[in-house]
Design an enzyme around this catalytic site. Structure first.
Site, PDB file in Angstrom:
ATOM      1  N   ASP A 143      25.279  25.592  -7.992  1.00 32.95           N
ATOM      2  CA  ASP A 143      24.706  24.459  -8.755  1.00 32.95           C
ATOM      3  C   ASP A 143      24.632  24.820 -10.222  1.00 32.95           C
ATOM      4  O   ASP A 143      23.651  25.383 -10.661  1.00 32.95           O
ATOM      5  CB  ASP A 143      23.323  24.127  -8.181  1.00 32.95           C
ATOM      6  CG  ASP A 143      22.664  22.969  -8.885  1.00 32.95           C
ATOM      7  OD1 ASP A 143      23.363  22.229  -9.599  1.00 32.95           O
ATOM      8  OD2 ASP A 143      21.443  22.804  -8.724  1.00 32.95           O
ATOM      9  N   GLU A 177      21.251  18.307 -17.097  1.00 33.32           N
ATOM     10  CA  GLU A 177      21.192  17.489 -15.873  1.00 33.32           C
ATOM     11  C   GLU A 177      19.927  17.821 -15.101  1.00 33.32           C
ATOM     12  O   GLU A 177      19.263  16.942 -14.547  1.00 33.32           O
ATOM     13  CB  GLU A 177      22.425  17.758 -15.001  1.00 33.32           C
ATOM     14  CG  GLU A 177      22.509  16.863 -13.749  1.00 33.32           C
ATOM     15  CD  GLU A 177      21.830  17.430 -12.507  1.00 33.32           C
ATOM     16  OE1 GLU A 177      21.756  16.705 -11.499  1.00 33.32           O
ATOM     17  OE2 GLU A 177      21.356  18.586 -12.533  1.00 33.32           O
ATOM     18  N   HIS A 293      18.546  26.185  -6.441  1.00 31.70           N
ATOM     19  CA  HIS A 293      17.570  26.335  -7.526  1.00 31.70           C
ATOM     20  C   HIS A 293      16.793  27.654  -7.436  1.00 31.70           C
ATOM     21  O   HIS A 293      15.641  27.731  -7.868  1.00 31.70           O
ATOM     22  CB  HIS A 293      16.615  25.125  -7.580  1.00 31.70           C
ATOM     23  CG  HIS A 293      17.285  23.912  -8.174  1.00 31.70           C
ATOM     24  ND1 HIS A 293      16.618  22.739  -8.460  1.00 31.70           N
ATOM     25  CD2 HIS A 293      18.571  23.695  -8.520  1.00 31.70           C
ATOM     26  CE1 HIS A 293      17.468  21.863  -8.976  1.00 31.70           C
ATOM     27  NE2 HIS A 293      18.657  22.418  -9.015  1.00 31.70           N
ATOM     28  N   ASP A 312      41.010  21.282  -4.584  1.00 35.43           N
ATOM     29  CA  ASP A 312      42.280  20.591  -4.315  1.00 35.43           C
ATOM     30  C   ASP A 312      42.075  19.081  -4.225  1.00 35.43           C
ATOM     31  O   ASP A 312      42.933  18.301  -4.666  1.00 35.43           O
ATOM     32  CB  ASP A 312      42.903  21.116  -3.018  1.00 35.43           C
ATOM     33  CG  ASP A 312      43.407  22.552  -3.158  1.00 35.43           C
ATOM     34  OD1 ASP A 312      43.581  23.021  -4.299  1.00 35.43           O
ATOM     35  OD2 ASP A 312      43.628  23.210  -2.113  1.00 35.43           O
TER      36      ASP A 312
END
Ligand code: TRP
Ligand code: ZN
Ligand code: CA
Length: 444
Positions: A143, A177, A293, A312
């Site tokens: 993340d 974000e 996180h 891909d």
């Protein structure tokens, strides 16, 4: 894995998918007049295999950047800016036109990086994005170094192929974000409406290498969803619709202003069920990402198979959606046959048949109307979708005594399947004057 040379593919589904984004060219049909000539269609090129080793090398770089900067790449911390600098150097060297956009959040400067591949139709922008920031507790490798690295490597593959797509390709890396989609919201808020309208699709990649992965596809836009689903079904990998929080990543910033979005996700803190472990492998009863996180979200926290397949899939989507189709103004479906409009009488209709498209009609469907009438205030005009839903284009008005209704209306038809019989329905609701439908058209 090997890098196959781009080649023409004859996959009809691919062309149809590109069509929903307004670019493929099914035959235009008119119900009575001679069909308008179909625009020349361009088949999508096949995507190269994205080398997993290259994507993983980018992850290693992000890990090193975190290690050299207090262990994270969070907004307002030096590891974030170092991540931006790393990306920018690679993209500049590959021939992208890069822009660093600054914003402020929580009293700290944040950065978005936008990379445009020169060329393609500026009025049809295919956009892929990923957030680049981590939380403060760790390096943020699953993340979201995974999404950041995969779109970086896809962009570099575009450059290696010296791709000349029909659409204009843009890649974006978002800041902050983790603080509430701050960077992507800032980008969208500062994009003029005319520029927003040029974005045919935004694809988001946030967490695509979860260690106990699921294969989740966003279900917003049917064509964008379809291009991913068909890729995975070709691999024999089952997918599910992403439900771990619809507004929880940067695609929401785009979706909120009416832009079609899609994306991939391999799961965060939710638990993999027994049924999911059955079809995807991994461990039932365990989170998709146990290090979500946390400080253990490092380069060990990645499932290579998931990262490889998703990388891909991204390239497949960019090539499929970006290299197929035709140029604007788009595909026109027209009926030029006259239909008399009786004075103060029953409604009359004129039909246009749309076929060969995939998914829904556009959010900005253009309806060109040419009605000849001696008192247009008498006339009520609706667009009727194939399922019977009516969209009012024009009401009657007692004192509008001018001649004719020659107008282009824009209808949000995004909830309507594109294919089928669309009707222009016209009724004259007051006596003395009358007229005819001269012609009308839909532009997808
Ligand atoms: N965006 C979240 C984060 O960065 C992770 C996440 C939760 C997510 N649910 C999602 C990402 C759904 C994409 C789709 O922490
Ligand atoms: Zn994230
Ligand atoms: Ca009349």
């Amino acid at each position: 894995m090997k890098l196959s040379a781009p080649r023409r593919t004859a996959a009809a589904a691919v062309i149809a998918l590109a069509g929903l984004l307004g670019t493929a060219a099914p035959a235009a049909t008119a119900s009575t007049a001679a069909p308008a000539p179909a625009a020349a269609s361009v088949q999508a090129l096949a995507a190269p295999d994205i080398p997993l080793a290259n994507v993983k090398a980018h992850l290693t770089q992000f890990q090193s950047i975190a290690a050299a900067n207090g262990g994270n790449r969070a907004h307002g911390r030096p590891g974030y800016k170092a991540s931006i600098d790393f990306l920018k150097a690679k993209l500049d060297a590959a021939g992208f036109v890069t822009t660093v956009q600054q914003f402020t959040s929580g009293g700290q400067i944040g950065y978005n990086l936008i990379a445009d591949w020169p060329g393609g139709d500026a009025n049809q922008v295919l956009f892929a994005g990923a957030h680049l920031d981590s939380v403060t507790s760790g390096a943020g490798i699953n993340d979201n170094a995974t999404g950041s690295a995969a779109i970086l490597e896809t962009a570099l593959a575009v450059s290696r192929a010296q791709l000349q797509p029909t659409k204009h390709l843009r890649f974006g890396w978002w800041g902050a974000e983790e603080l509430g989609l701050v960077g992507s919201r800032y980008y969208v808020a500062n994009l003029p409406a005319a520029e927003r309208a040029k974005i045919s699709g935004y694809l988001n990649f946030d967490m695509i290498g979860s260690p106990n992965p699921g294969y989740f596809v966003y279900d917003d836009n049917p064509a964008l969803e379809g291009v991913f689903k068909s890729y995975f079904s070709g691999l024999g990998v089952a997918t599910e619709i992403e439900t771990e929080g619809d507004g929880r990543s940067d695609h929401a910033s785009f979706k909120n202003v009416g832009i079609a979005v899609g994306g991939l996700f391999t799961g965060a803190s939710r638990t993999k069920t027994a049924a999911q472990a059955q079809k995807w492998g991994g461990t039932a009863g365990q989170a998709f990402d146990r290090c979500y996180h946390s400080s253990c979200d490092n380069t060990s926290n990645v499932n290579d198979t998931a990262l490889d397949r998703n990388s891909d899939a991204i390239a497949h989507a960019i090539w499929t959606l970006g290299t197929g189709g035709t140029t604007p103004p788009g595909d026109t479906y027209e009926n030029t046959a006259d239909v008399a409009i009786p004075d103060n009488g029953a409604a009359v209709t004129s039909t246009v048949t749309v076929s060969g498209r995939t998914g829904n009609a556009p959010a900005a469907l253009s309806v060109g109307v040419d009605i000849k009438h001696t008192w247009r205030g008498d006339v009520v005009v609706d667009l009727v979708a194939p399922d019977g839903t009516a969209y009012r284009l024009k009401n009657s008005s007692a004192n509008d005594s001018a001649d004719n209704v020659i107008e282009t209306y824009t209808v949000d038809a995004s909830s309507e399947p594109a294919n089928g019989d669309w009707k222009l329905r016209v009724q004259d609701v007051a006596s003395q004057d009358s007229g005819r439908i001269d012609s009308w058209k839909l532009v997808f």
